[in-house]
Write a protein that holds these residues in place. Structure first.
Motif, PDB file in Angstrom:
ATOM      1  N   ARG A  56       0.846  -1.188   0.000  1.00 21.42           N
ATOM      2  CA  ARG A  56       0.000   0.000   0.000  1.00 21.42           C
ATOM      3  C   ARG A  56       0.886   1.244   0.000  1.00 21.42           C
ATOM      4  O   ARG A  56       1.761   1.389   0.861  1.00 21.42           O
ATOM      5  CB  ARG A  56      -0.897   0.000   1.226  1.00 21.42           C
ATOM      6  N   PRO A  57       0.692   2.155  -0.939  1.00 22.22           N
ATOM      7  CA  PRO A  57       1.565   3.329  -0.991  1.00 22.22           C
ATOM      8  C   PRO A  57       1.306   4.282   0.171  1.00 22.22           C
ATOM      9  O   PRO A  57       0.181   4.429   0.637  1.00 22.22           O
ATOM     10  CB  PRO A  57       1.204   3.975  -2.333  1.00 22.22           C
ATOM     11  N   ASP A  58       2.363   4.916   0.640  1.00 22.65           N
ATOM     12  CA  ASP A  58       2.268   6.005   1.607  1.00 22.65           C
ATOM     13  C   ASP A  58       2.462   7.291   0.815  1.00 22.65           C
ATOM     14  O   ASP A  58       3.587   7.682   0.492  1.00 22.65           O
ATOM     15  CB  ASP A  58       3.339   5.855   2.689  1.00 22.65           C
ATOM     16  N   LEU A  59       1.366   7.928   0.464  1.00 22.87           N
ATOM     17  CA  LEU A  59       1.419   9.064  -0.451  1.00 22.87           C
ATOM     18  C   LEU A  59       2.185  10.242   0.146  1.00 22.87           C
ATOM     19  O   LEU A  59       2.880  10.968  -0.571  1.00 22.87           O
ATOM     20  CB  LEU A  59       0.008   9.486  -0.836  1.00 22.87           C
ATOM     21  N   ARG A  60       2.089  10.425   1.459  1.00 19.68           N
ATOM     22  CA  ARG A  60       2.815  11.527   2.090  1.00 19.68           C
ATOM     23  C   ARG A  60       4.319  11.307   1.986  1.00 19.68           C
ATOM     24  O   ARG A  60       5.069  12.213   1.615  1.00 19.68           O
ATOM     25  CB  ARG A  60       2.397  11.653   3.551  1.00 19.68           C
ATOM     26  N   GLN A  61       4.764  10.094   2.307  1.00 12.07           N
ATOM     27  CA  GLN A  61       6.188   9.801   2.225  1.00 12.07           C
ATOM     28  C   GLN A  61       6.683   9.821   0.772  1.00 12.07           C
ATOM     29  O   GLN A  61       7.795  10.273   0.498  1.00 12.07           O
ATOM     30  CB  GLN A  61       6.483   8.446   2.864  1.00 12.07           C
ATOM     31  N   ALA A  62       5.855   9.337  -0.146  1.00 14.33           N
ATOM     32  CA  ALA A  62       6.246   9.365  -1.554  1.00 14.33           C
ATOM     33  C   ALA A  62       6.417  10.794  -2.048  1.00 14.33           C
ATOM     34  O   ALA A  62       7.359  11.109  -2.784  1.00 14.33           O
ATOM     35  CB  ALA A  62       5.216   8.626  -2.399  1.00 14.33           C
ATOM     36  N   ALA A  63       5.521  11.677  -1.624  1.00 15.56           N
ATOM     37  CA  ALA A  63       5.620  13.081  -2.023  1.00 15.56           C
ATOM     38  C   ALA A  63       6.879  13.719  -1.453  1.00 15.56           C
ATOM     39  O   ALA A  63       7.566  14.492  -2.135  1.00 15.56           O
ATOM     40  CB  ALA A  63       4.380  13.836  -1.557  1.00 15.56           C
ATOM     41  N   ARG A  64       7.210  13.399  -0.207  1.00 11.28           N
ATOM     42  CA  ARG A  64       8.434  13.928   0.387  1.00 11.28           C
ATOM     43  C   ARG A  64       9.667  13.427  -0.345  1.00 11.28           C
ATOM     44  O   ARG A  64      10.622  14.171  -0.585  1.00 11.28           O
ATOM     45  CB  ARG A  64       8.508  13.532   1.864  1.00 11.28           C
ATOM     46  N   ALA A  65       9.648  12.138  -0.708  1.00 10.97           N
ATOM     47  CA  ALA A  65      10.784  11.582  -1.442  1.00 10.97           C
ATOM     48  C   ALA A  65      10.937  12.257  -2.797  1.00 10.97           C
ATOM     49  O   ALA A  65      12.061  12.523  -3.245  1.00 10.97           O
ATOM     50  CB  ALA A  65      10.605  10.075  -1.600  1.00 10.97           C
ATOM     51  N   MET A  66       9.835  12.530  -3.455  1.00  8.69           N
ATOM     52  CA  MET A  66       9.895  13.215  -4.743  1.00  8.69           C
ATOM     53  C   MET A  66      10.466  14.619  -4.590  1.00  8.69           C
ATOM     54  O   MET A  66      11.263  15.079  -5.415  1.00  8.69           O
ATOM     55  CB  MET A  66       8.495  13.280  -5.358  1.00  8.69           C
ATOM     56  N   ARG A  67      10.082  15.303  -3.521  1.00  7.65           N
ATOM     57  CA  ARG A  67      10.606  16.656  -3.301  1.00  7.65           C
ATOM     58  C   ARG A  67      12.105  16.633  -3.014  1.00  7.65           C
ATOM     59  O   ARG A  67      12.830  17.574  -3.374  1.00  7.65           O
ATOM     60  CB  ARG A  67       9.852  17.335  -2.147  1.00  7.65           C
ATOM     61  N   ARG A  68      12.580  15.571  -2.367  1.00  9.53           N
ATOM     62  CA  ARG A  68      14.019  15.466  -2.121  1.00  9.53           C
ATOM     63  C   ARG A  68      14.792  15.212  -3.412  1.00  9.53           C
ATOM     64  O   ARG A  68      15.996  15.412  -3.463  1.00  9.53           O
ATOM     65  CB  ARG A  68      14.312  14.336  -1.129  1.00  9.53           C
ATOM     66  N   GLY A  69      14.081  14.733  -4.433  1.00 11.53           N
ATOM     67  CA  GLY A  69      14.699  14.418  -5.708  1.00 11.53           C
ATOM     68  C   GLY A  69      14.624  12.938  -5.966  1.00 11.53           C
ATOM     69  O   GLY A  69      15.399  12.163  -5.391  1.00 11.53           O
ATOM     70  N   ALA A  70      13.688  12.538  -6.784  1.00  9.51           N
ATOM     71  CA  ALA A  70      13.440  11.116  -7.000  1.00  9.51           C
ATOM     72  C   ALA A  70      14.619  10.449  -7.689  1.00  9.51           C
ATOM     73  O   ALA A  70      15.214  10.994  -8.612  1.00  9.51           O
ATOM     74  CB  ALA A  70      12.176  10.927  -7.835  1.00  9.51           C
TER      75      ALA A  70
END
Length: 278
Positions: free
Chosen positions: A221-235
């Motif tokens: 199950r995706p954690d959308l909040r953590q995924a968004a943070r990871a994307m902001r750090r630079g995927a």
């Protein structure tokens, strides 16, 4: 105040705010070298595919007593599953120190960086349980750690879902521990494999027997909040991350050998000073 409150930041080493933290004195300029058996395995050819144990036998491999035919090495099974094994000697260390460490470090990047100063860049956790009045093991089992780290030259953004090892069938005496987790991406809802670290007493301290099985994919199950943070750090995700090769196993062998040996060198002092603090 923990420096990880700025959750969008990823970088190697310490900055001024990190150096003001009470545990900063344990941060080294560089990670200690891996032990000689790890360096020899890194410089050697991979294991013969048919010699690598099946993941289904991991509870027998990491049984409370005895050793396996492979304690340090890397390779790829005939079914494509990557395998890494690392044994680390840890003078003065106990299993309880490692249960404390896994419940303590993931809430703060500056704590996580102590483990591997050259490769660890970011850490956060799904649920901060550091102040909860629960045993150390319960602070990470059933929790998920999100980390950005270099494994060899490649930046990995991982979500490690720590599971109850007893439910997997491990036997764990009271003076031992097993850290068991499902390794996946912190961005895509894709699992990549499994890890297990057994810590058990030996004369003068403890030994850690680590196992990784990769290319055992699944979905979570995706954690959308953590995924968004990871994307902001630079995927760092690209399609080749789903098809891990022997280079990843070899680099992971060295990474594990370095970080476990490095932290073990000062874990007794760190634990004595901070285990009573949240």
């Amino acid at each position: 105040m923990l420096s990880n409150r700025t959750r969008g930041v990823r970088y190697v080493g310490y900055r001024d705010a990190d150096r003001a933290l009470p545990f900063a004195k344990y941060m080294a300029a560089h990670t200690d070298p891996a032990p000689a058996p790890v360096r020899r395995a890194f410089d050697s050819p991979p294991l013969a595919p048919l010699s690598i144990p099946d993941f289904a036998n991991i509870t027998r491999d990491l049984r409370p007593a005895g050793y396996s035919t492979i304690e340090t090495g890397y390779g790829r099974r005939p079914d494509g599953v990557l395998f890494v094994a690392v044994r680390t000697e840890m003078p003065r260390v106990t299993a309880a120190m490692w249960d404390w460490w896994f419940g303590w470090h993931s809430v703060c990047s500056a704590r996580y960086k102590l483990w591997h100063p050259d490769a660890h860049e970011y850490a956060s956790v799904r649920d901060d349980r550091t102040t909860a009045a629960i045993p150390d093991r319960q602070k990470y089992v059933g929790n998920t750690s999100y980390v950005d780290e270099l494994v060899g030259p490649k930046l990995q953004q991982l979500g490690i879902d720590f599971r109850d090892p007893r439910r997997q069938g491990f036997t764990i005496p009271s003076d031992q521990t097993i850290v068991f987790g499902r390794v996946g991406s912190s961005i895509a809802p894709i699992d990549l494999g499994w890890l297990a670290h057994q810590v058990r007493p030996v004369p003068g301290g403890a030994e850690m027997r680590s196992r990784f099985y990769l290319n055992m994919r699944g979905l979570h199950r995706p954690d959308l909040r953590q995924a968004a943070r990871a994307m902001r750090r630079g995927a760092s995700v690209d399609p080749t991350d789903l098809f891990l090769g022997l280079d990843v196993a070899r680099d992971l062998l060295m990474h594990c050998g370095q970080e476990m040996n490095h932290l073990a060198g000062f874990l007794p002092e760190l634990h004595r000073e901070f285990a009573a603090r949240p």
